[in-house]
Design an enzyme around this catalytic site. Structure first.
Site, PDB file in Angstrom:
ATOM      1  N   SER A  89     -15.551   4.598  12.007  1.00  0.00           N
ATOM      2  CA  SER A  89     -15.695   4.011  10.668  1.00  0.00           C
ATOM      3  C   SER A  89     -16.389   2.658  10.699  1.00  0.00           C
ATOM      4  O   SER A  89     -17.149   2.327   9.782  1.00  0.00           O
ATOM      5  CB  SER A  89     -14.327   3.887   9.995  1.00  0.00           C
ATOM      6  N   ASP A 100      -8.960   0.001  12.256  1.00  0.00           N
ATOM      7  CA  ASP A 100      -9.165  -0.374  13.651  1.00  0.00           C
ATOM      8  C   ASP A 100     -10.658  -0.348  13.968  1.00  0.00           C
ATOM      9  O   ASP A 100     -11.483   0.061  13.145  1.00  0.00           O
ATOM     10  CB  ASP A 100      -8.373   0.534  14.591  1.00  0.00           C
ATOM     11  N   ASP A 102     -13.140   1.234  16.761  1.00  0.00           N
ATOM     12  CA  ASP A 102     -13.348   2.107  17.909  1.00  0.00           C
ATOM     13  C   ASP A 102     -14.482   1.536  18.734  1.00  0.00           C
ATOM     14  O   ASP A 102     -15.608   1.377  18.243  1.00  0.00           O
ATOM     15  CB  ASP A 102     -13.695   3.519  17.455  1.00  0.00           C
ATOM     16  N   ASP A 157      -9.290   0.329  19.949  1.00  0.00           N
ATOM     17  CA  ASP A 157      -9.230   1.454  20.881  1.00  0.00           C
ATOM     18  C   ASP A 157     -10.475   1.356  21.753  1.00  0.00           C
ATOM     19  O   ASP A 157     -11.590   1.617  21.289  1.00  0.00           O
ATOM     20  CB  ASP A 157      -9.208   2.793  20.149  1.00  0.00           C
ATOM     21  N   LYS A 221     -13.226   9.900   2.124  1.00  0.00           N
ATOM     22  CA  LYS A 221     -12.184   9.482   3.066  1.00  0.00           C
ATOM     23  C   LYS A 221     -10.900   9.115   2.318  1.00  0.00           C
ATOM     24  O   LYS A 221      -9.800   9.508   2.725  1.00  0.00           O
ATOM     25  CB  LYS A 221     -12.664   8.289   3.887  1.00  0.00           C
ATOM     26  N   TYR A 230      -6.230  14.305   6.500  1.00  0.00           N
ATOM     27  CA  TYR A 230      -7.132  13.479   7.301  1.00  0.00           C
ATOM     28  C   TYR A 230      -6.445  13.168   8.623  1.00  0.00           C
ATOM     29  O   TYR A 230      -5.605  12.293   8.693  1.00  0.00           O
ATOM     30  CB  TYR A 230      -7.443  12.186   6.533  1.00  0.00           C
TER      31      TYR A 230
END
Length: 629
Positions: A89, A100, A102, A157, A221, A230
């Site tokens: 995202s 978060d 990624d 992450d 989303k 989701y």
């Protein structure tokens, strides 16, 4: 000059937006802002600062790895550098408050995965501002090498890949990962690590208007999250899959507004002839830079079993929705049907956009019967690992339930509920491990990741980290395992016992029948307090008509044996239980303020016998007799 045609088919329409469509688009943008899907500029700036810090830490990490590898090679150490890429995202530009980031660390060929886990966590704590790094959890046995942590309140992450074609990484800031040649010499795990960024970049390259795509994707989303469909890990499309679906609609309507893209999204995906795959570009089958299999249903039987295949555009192409099962597909199609009806009303001005984003009714009116999968551990750190493993396997239980002759639908909720319990003695621990909520503590808000007060875990990124190593099978399994160890880190039983004995000694009293003292050994010692961490996953069960019984012992035993046989399971620390719950027995924290908890049905009382001992006539018969009289 002709415009570039994107996608595997020509566009359906290249018409420019009408005034009505523009007004509807403005209304959609305002509603998304009102729904809180955009974060403030200061929050975005904070993310940029964190990413710059991670880049500095990554460079230092690679230098230390070079020093370990060749301590006398000053040139290698001097030029050692790594790169931090984002995906998901954040890279797509559809992140919001609390999202978060990624991230992917790319290193030269001489840096190993073992060095990543040995060096990087310590560097994070060393180079980040004091107290900035929290909840640091390296996960060595995950589907890809990943370190999870929070940096200044932002969840990160961080996955890793070492490029085997580069002795040193280029110093060019524009260097990217789109070259297929970078995959040479990489195994399955490394290719999957790189593909997060490669897929995200390819999606952005394949949409005609990125700004239109981003606003439409924000809407889809939000809709999917509100409808609880989701989460790849639970058998629904994840963020990348929803992005590819929206991108395909953008290719079919390259001049449309975001509002029209949303409207067309529901109509096209509702009528999509599954299992025909959704593709953003033709699949590359002739490249041979890696041995990782390309999605090919003609060649692989497992690929032919995919119900709703959505195929990633970057080589090697993979199915992003292989987890979707019979029940989740049925739920998704029903929500698409509802969405298509609503957006039609919205586009003609009869309904507002906010109606599209109404919350699901999974707990309030969805089902009468539920199964709850309760994973528990004696430490927070152990629960982070154990609950992640259990969560990644819940869909296997769902698949088993779908084959049961009495079950018509088994729908897993897309998130888990984390809780903390304060227990006194093994008996209370045993109750909690079996699913009791009698000993919940308010400290949960500070103890557990996610919004524990409302029970929701943070979104799981199945695309890169939910699959664990293949489990070893066990012949025997039971639906409940009791943890025997009573030693809890952070609690010194000796100190507790000494303090308790001193208190009893000071408070010794005389017995009623004389001057005799109460003997110390006759006074029971204070029971030790334990914190137990649990995560509950709920599965809604819809029975077939006229179902008379439901025996799930075989399914439960097989699922429990699957998890117990995993190397991550520790019987002294971890526990698993599966309980049957009726809708009116659901705990309060699964309901949001304003939602009404289902009430227990009131059973109709049978009429009392008449004076002669016979049963009274049925209601319909009474009415007939009264009319005749």
């Amino acid at each position: 000059m002709s415009e570039r045609v994107l996608g595997v088919t020509p566009p359906i329409s290249t018409a420019l937006p009408t005034e009505n469509e523009k007004r509807s688009n403005d209304a959609l943008f305002k509603e998304l802002k009102a729904q809180g899907t955009f974060e403030s500029p200061s929050e975005t700036q904070k993310r940029e600062i964190v990413l710059k810090s991670l880049q500095k830490i990554t460079d230092q990490f690679v230098k230390r790895a070079a020093q370990q590898k060749e301590p006398k090679n000053t040139m290698l150490i001097r030029d050692a550098r790594g790169r931090v890429f984002t995906y998901g995202s954040y890279r797509l530009g559809v992140y919001g408050p609390g999202s978060d980031i990624d991230t992917l660390v790319v290193a030269p060929k001489y840096v190993t995965e073992e060095q990543y886990f040995d060096i990087f966590p310590d560097l994070l704590k060393e180079m980040a501002p004091p107290g900035a790094i929290t909840d640091l959890t390296p996960v060595r046995d995950a589907f890809v090498p990943i370190i999870k942590f929070e940096y200044d309140g932002i969840s990160i992450d961080l996955i890793f890949c070492s490029i085997q074609t580069h002795r040193q990484l280029p110093d060019d800031p524009e260097w990217n990962l789109q070259d297929n040649g970078l995959l040479r010499g990489l195994g399955d795990k490394e290719v999957r690590s790189l593909n997060g960024t490669r897929v995200t970049d390819e999606i952005l390259n394949l949409v005609p208007e990125p700004a239109t795509f981003r606003l439409a994707l924000r809407a889809i989303k939000l809709w999917a999250q509100r409808k609880a469909i989701y989460a790849n890990v639970m058998g629904y499309p994840g963020g990348v899959a929803w992005a590819m679906l929206v991108a395909r609609v953008c290719q079919l309507y390259p001049k449309a507004t975001s509002a029209l893209i949303v409207d067309k999204f529901f109509n096209i995906m509702l009528k999509w002839p599954w299992p025909l795959p959704v593709l953003l570009k033709d699949i590359e089958y002739n490249s041979s830079v890696t041995r990782v299999a390309v999605w090919n249903p003609k060649l692989y039987a497992s690929d032919r079993n995919h119900r709703m295949p959505i195929i990633t555009p970057a080589y090697p192409s993979m199915c992003a929705t292989h987890n979707i099962g019979k029940s989740s597909m049925s739920v998704i199609q029903q929500e698409l049907r509802n969405g298509a009806s609503l957006t039609h009303e919205i586009m003609v001005g009869r309904r507002p956009w906010k109606d599209l984003f109404a919350k699901h009714t999974f707990f309030t009116a969805g089902f009468k019967y539920y199964l709850t999968v309760v994973s528990s551990s004696r430490t927070k750190e152990a629960q982070n690992i154990w609950s992640g493993l259990v969560e990644s396997k819940v869909r296997h239980l769902v698949t088993k339930l779908e084959f049961h002759p009495s079950i018509a639908l088994a729908r897993p909720f897309n998130k888990g509920f984390d809780r903390v319990h304060l227990c006194r003695g093994d008996a209370q621990v045993d109750e909690v491990q079996r699913g009791s909520l009698a000993y919940l503590t308010k400290e949960a808000d500070d103890e557990v990741n996610g919004a524990v007060g409302h029970g929701l875990k943070s979104e799981v990124k199945q695309e890169v980290k939910t699959e664990l190593e293949t489990e070893k099978k066990r012949e025997n399994g039971v639906p409940f395992v009791k943890a025997e160890d009573t030693e809890i880190p952070g609690i010194d039983p000796a100190k507790i016992e000494a303090a308790t004995n001193e208190m009893i000694k000071n408070e010794t009293t005389k017995m009623e029948d004389g001057d005799a003292k109460v003997k110390l050994e006759d006074v029971p010692a204070k029971e030790t307090e334990y914190k137990i961490y649990t995560t509950n996953h709920y599965i809604g069960i819809q029975l077939v008509e006229k179902a008379k019984s439901l025996d799930l012992s075989r399914e439960v035993n097989e699922f429990t044996a699957l998890l117990e046989s995993n190397d991550l399971y520790d019987a002294h620390v971890n526990c698993l239980a599966i309980q049957h719950v009726k809708s009116w027995e659901l705990p309060d924290d699964v309901f949001e303020p304003g939602e009404v908890k289902p009430a227990r049905p009131i059973k109709k009382k049978r009429p009392a016998p008449t004076d002669d001992g016979s049963n009274p006539p049925a209601k319909r018969q009474q009415t007939v007799e009264q009319a005749a009289a």
